[in-house]
Design a protein around this motif. Structure first.
Motif, PDB file in Angstrom:
ATOM      1  N   ILE A  42       0.863  -1.227  -0.115  1.00 49.28           N
ATOM      2  CA  ILE A  42       0.160  -0.007  -0.044  1.00 49.28           C
ATOM      3  C   ILE A  42       0.995   1.256  -0.064  1.00 49.28           C
ATOM      4  O   ILE A  42       0.591   2.085  -0.689  1.00 49.28           O
ATOM      5  CB  ILE A  42      -0.907  -0.143   1.261  1.00 49.28           C
ATOM      6  N   VAL A  43       1.726   1.256   1.022  1.00 51.46           N
ATOM      7  CA  VAL A  43       2.752   2.458   0.858  1.00 51.46           C
ATOM      8  C   VAL A  43       3.679   2.818  -0.410  1.00 51.46           C
ATOM      9  O   VAL A  43       3.758   3.813  -0.773  1.00 51.46           O
ATOM     10  CB  VAL A  43       3.847   2.292   2.330  1.00 51.46           C
ATOM     11  N   GLU A  44       4.086   1.536  -0.884  1.00 46.16           N
ATOM     12  CA  GLU A  44       4.848   1.641  -2.260  1.00 46.16           C
ATOM     13  C   GLU A  44       3.742   2.051  -3.501  1.00 46.16           C
ATOM     14  O   GLU A  44       4.402   1.979  -4.672  1.00 46.16           O
ATOM     15  CB  GLU A  44       5.419   0.370  -2.540  1.00 46.16           C
ATOM     16  N   GLY A  45       2.491   1.938  -3.194  1.00 48.58           N
ATOM     17  CA  GLY A  45       1.510   2.110  -4.310  1.00 48.58           C
ATOM     18  C   GLY A  45       1.580   0.933  -5.405  1.00 48.58           C
ATOM     19  O   GLY A  45       1.295   1.041  -6.576  1.00 48.58           O
ATOM     20  N   LYS A  46       1.730  -0.214  -4.691  1.00 47.35           N
ATOM     21  CA  LYS A  46       1.781  -1.487  -5.610  1.00 47.35           C
ATOM     22  C   LYS A  46       0.586  -2.759  -5.367  1.00 47.35           C
ATOM     23  O   LYS A  46       1.065  -3.758  -5.232  1.00 47.35           O
ATOM     24  CB  LYS A  46       3.156  -2.155  -5.645  1.00 47.35           C
ATOM     25  N   SER A  47      -0.341  -2.348  -4.980  1.00 45.74           N
ATOM     26  CA  SER A  47      -1.528  -3.384  -4.499  1.00 45.74           C
ATOM     27  C   SER A  47      -1.984  -3.790  -5.627  1.00 45.74           C
ATOM     28  O   SER A  47      -2.538  -2.697  -6.649  1.00 45.74           O
ATOM     29  CB  SER A  47      -2.623  -2.511  -3.700  1.00 45.74           C
ATOM     30  N   PRO A  48      -1.890  -5.098  -5.927  1.00 48.04           N
ATOM     31  CA  PRO A  48      -2.484  -5.669  -7.197  1.00 48.04           C
ATOM     32  C   PRO A  48      -3.971  -5.819  -7.819  1.00 48.04           C
ATOM     33  O   PRO A  48      -4.565  -6.151  -8.418  1.00 48.04           O
ATOM     34  CB  PRO A  48      -1.922  -7.205  -7.093  1.00 48.04           C
ATOM     35  N   ASN A  49      -4.867  -5.492  -6.476  1.00 52.85           N
ATOM     36  CA  ASN A  49      -6.321  -5.820  -6.560  1.00 52.85           C
ATOM     37  C   ASN A  49      -7.009  -4.597  -6.173  1.00 52.85           C
ATOM     38  O   ASN A  49      -7.046  -4.213  -4.832  1.00 52.85           O
ATOM     39  CB  ASN A  49      -6.606  -7.126  -5.848  1.00 52.85           C
ATOM     40  N   PRO A  50      -7.597  -4.027  -7.307  1.00 52.25           N
ATOM     41  CA  PRO A  50      -8.455  -2.728  -6.900  1.00 52.25           C
ATOM     42  C   PRO A  50      -9.585  -2.796  -5.566  1.00 52.25           C
ATOM     43  O   PRO A  50      -9.606  -2.120  -4.834  1.00 52.25           O
ATOM     44  CB  PRO A  50      -9.135  -2.475  -8.213  1.00 52.25           C
ATOM     45  N   LYS A  51     -10.362  -3.851  -5.776  1.00 51.57           N
ATOM     46  CA  LYS A  51     -11.455  -4.049  -4.812  1.00 51.57           C
ATOM     47  C   LYS A  51     -10.850  -4.151  -3.304  1.00 51.57           C
ATOM     48  O   LYS A  51     -11.124  -3.726  -2.360  1.00 51.57           O
ATOM     49  CB  LYS A  51     -12.343  -5.488  -4.988  1.00 51.57           C
ATOM     50  N   ILE A  52      -9.552  -5.218  -3.254  1.00 49.63           N
ATOM     51  CA  ILE A  52      -9.267  -5.462  -1.905  1.00 49.63           C
ATOM     52  C   ILE A  52      -8.485  -4.113  -1.586  1.00 49.63           C
ATOM     53  O   ILE A  52      -8.451  -3.842  -0.117  1.00 49.63           O
ATOM     54  CB  ILE A  52      -8.297  -6.740  -2.013  1.00 49.63           C
ATOM     55  N   TYR A  53      -7.880  -3.396  -2.508  1.00 50.62           N
ATOM     56  CA  TYR A  53      -7.137  -2.131  -1.975  1.00 50.62           C
ATOM     57  C   TYR A  53      -8.045  -1.108  -1.447  1.00 50.62           C
ATOM     58  O   TYR A  53      -7.843  -0.655  -0.157  1.00 50.62           O
ATOM     59  CB  TYR A  53      -6.557  -1.488  -3.424  1.00 50.62           C
ATOM     60  N   GLU A  54      -9.126  -1.074  -1.922  1.00 49.84           N
ATOM     61  CA  GLU A  54     -10.192   0.036  -1.277  1.00 49.84           C
ATOM     62  C   GLU A  54     -10.709  -0.586   0.045  1.00 49.84           C
ATOM     63  O   GLU A  54     -10.937   0.234   0.675  1.00 49.84           O
ATOM     64  CB  GLU A  54     -11.493   0.041  -2.100  1.00 49.84           C
ATOM     65  N   GLU A  55     -10.873  -1.860   0.184  1.00 48.49           N
ATOM     66  CA  GLU A  55     -11.212  -2.519   1.401  1.00 48.49           C
ATOM     67  C   GLU A  55     -10.196  -2.052   2.330  1.00 48.49           C
ATOM     68  O   GLU A  55     -10.556  -1.899   3.708  1.00 48.49           O
ATOM     69  CB  GLU A  55     -11.604  -4.048   1.533  1.00 48.49           C
ATOM     70  N   GLN A  56      -8.915  -2.361   2.187  1.00 54.45           N
ATOM     71  CA  GLN A  56      -7.811  -2.086   2.979  1.00 54.45           C
ATOM     72  C   GLN A  56      -7.616  -0.579   3.351  1.00 54.45           C
ATOM     73  O   GLN A  56      -7.434  -0.196   4.601  1.00 54.45           O
ATOM     74  CB  GLN A  56      -6.654  -2.598   2.440  1.00 54.45           C
ATOM     75  N   ILE A  57      -7.899   0.350   2.410  1.00 48.76           N
ATOM     76  CA  ILE A  57      -7.937   1.647   2.722  1.00 48.76           C
ATOM     77  C   ILE A  57      -9.043   2.204   3.654  1.00 48.76           C
ATOM     78  O   ILE A  57      -8.897   3.013   4.589  1.00 48.76           O
ATOM     79  CB  ILE A  57      -7.850   2.897   1.471  1.00 48.76           C
ATOM     80  N   GLN A  58     -10.117   1.265   3.585  1.00 48.34           N
ATOM     81  CA  GLN A  58     -11.317   1.739   4.123  1.00 48.34           C
ATOM     82  C   GLN A  58     -10.870   1.166   5.810  1.00 48.34           C
ATOM     83  O   GLN A  58     -11.243   1.912   6.714  1.00 48.34           O
ATOM     84  CB  GLN A  58     -12.428   0.765   4.037  1.00 48.34           C
ATOM     85  N   LYS A  59     -10.111  -0.103   5.974  1.00 48.39           N
ATOM     86  CA  LYS A  59      -9.926  -0.420   7.189  1.00 48.39           C
ATOM     87  C   LYS A  59      -8.981   0.681   7.850  1.00 48.39           C
ATOM     88  O   LYS A  59      -9.033   0.962   9.006  1.00 48.39           O
ATOM     89  CB  LYS A  59      -9.172  -1.695   7.267  1.00 48.39           C
ATOM     90  N   ILE A  60      -7.915   1.020   7.044  1.00 43.29           N
ATOM     91  CA  ILE A  60      -7.116   2.152   7.589  1.00 43.29           C
ATOM     92  C   ILE A  60      -7.499   3.309   7.966  1.00 43.29           C
ATOM     93  O   ILE A  60      -7.388   3.905   9.166  1.00 43.29           O
ATOM     94  CB  ILE A  60      -5.868   2.249   6.585  1.00 43.29           C
ATOM     95  N   THR A  61      -8.359   4.101   7.287  1.00 41.48           N
ATOM     96  CA  THR A  61      -9.198   5.114   7.488  1.00 41.48           C
ATOM     97  C   THR A  61     -10.094   4.838   8.785  1.00 41.48           C
ATOM     98  O   THR A  61     -10.245   5.798   9.804  1.00 41.48           O
ATOM     99  CB  THR A  61      -9.787   5.725   6.342  1.00 41.48           C
ATOM    100  N   ASP A  62     -10.709   3.763   8.691  1.00 43.58           N
ATOM    101  CA  ASP A  62     -11.607   3.592   9.954  1.00 43.58           C
ATOM    102  C   ASP A  62     -10.881   3.570  11.149  1.00 43.58           C
ATOM    103  O   ASP A  62     -11.350   3.875  12.432  1.00 43.58           O
ATOM    104  CB  ASP A  62     -12.224   2.133   9.873  1.00 43.58           C
TER     105      ASP A  62
END
Length: 122
Positions: A42-62
């Protein structure tokens, strides 16, 4: 614009946010349940899956009670510049009669200073 398309900006801003607020990637992983290697992606901007990426960002912001798009506009925050003292201290002191607690505390302090140098150099 989908968050996945802003991975580089989000990664940079997330790293700045962590540093400015005293968090590490490891502490973020523990707070969110996201693995440490995935935090690196995530920090390197290299997440391979758009759906999972958005879920992970949601977890972080939550975890920080922030809006989902927070890291898309966080970049305008300036990092504080640290000034290192010009005095250096040696651990090769002739005073070897330190008790164990003092030795442990100094060892812990040395580890904290080592971590701090990563942030200063960054």
């Amino acid at each position: 614009m989908p968050l996945y398309q802003l991975q580089s900006i989000i990664g940079e801003n997330l790293l700045k946010f962590l540093r400015l607020n005293g968090y590490t990637k490891t502490s973020l992983a523990k707070m969110t349940g996201i693995s440490r290697p995935t935090i690196n992606q995530i920090v390197e901007g290299k997440s391979p899956n758009p759906k999972i990426y958005e879920e992970q960002i949601q977890k972080i912001t939550d975890a920080f009670n922030l809006p989902i798009d927070y890291f898309t506009y966080f970049s305008d925050v300036q990092q504080e510049k640290w000034h290192l003292p010009s005095t250096q201290y040696s651990d090769r002191s002739t005073f070897s009669n330190r008790n164990e607690l003092t030795k442990d505390l100094l060892s812990d302090l040395d580890e904290l200073l080592t971590v701090a140098t990563f942030y200063i150099k960054g």
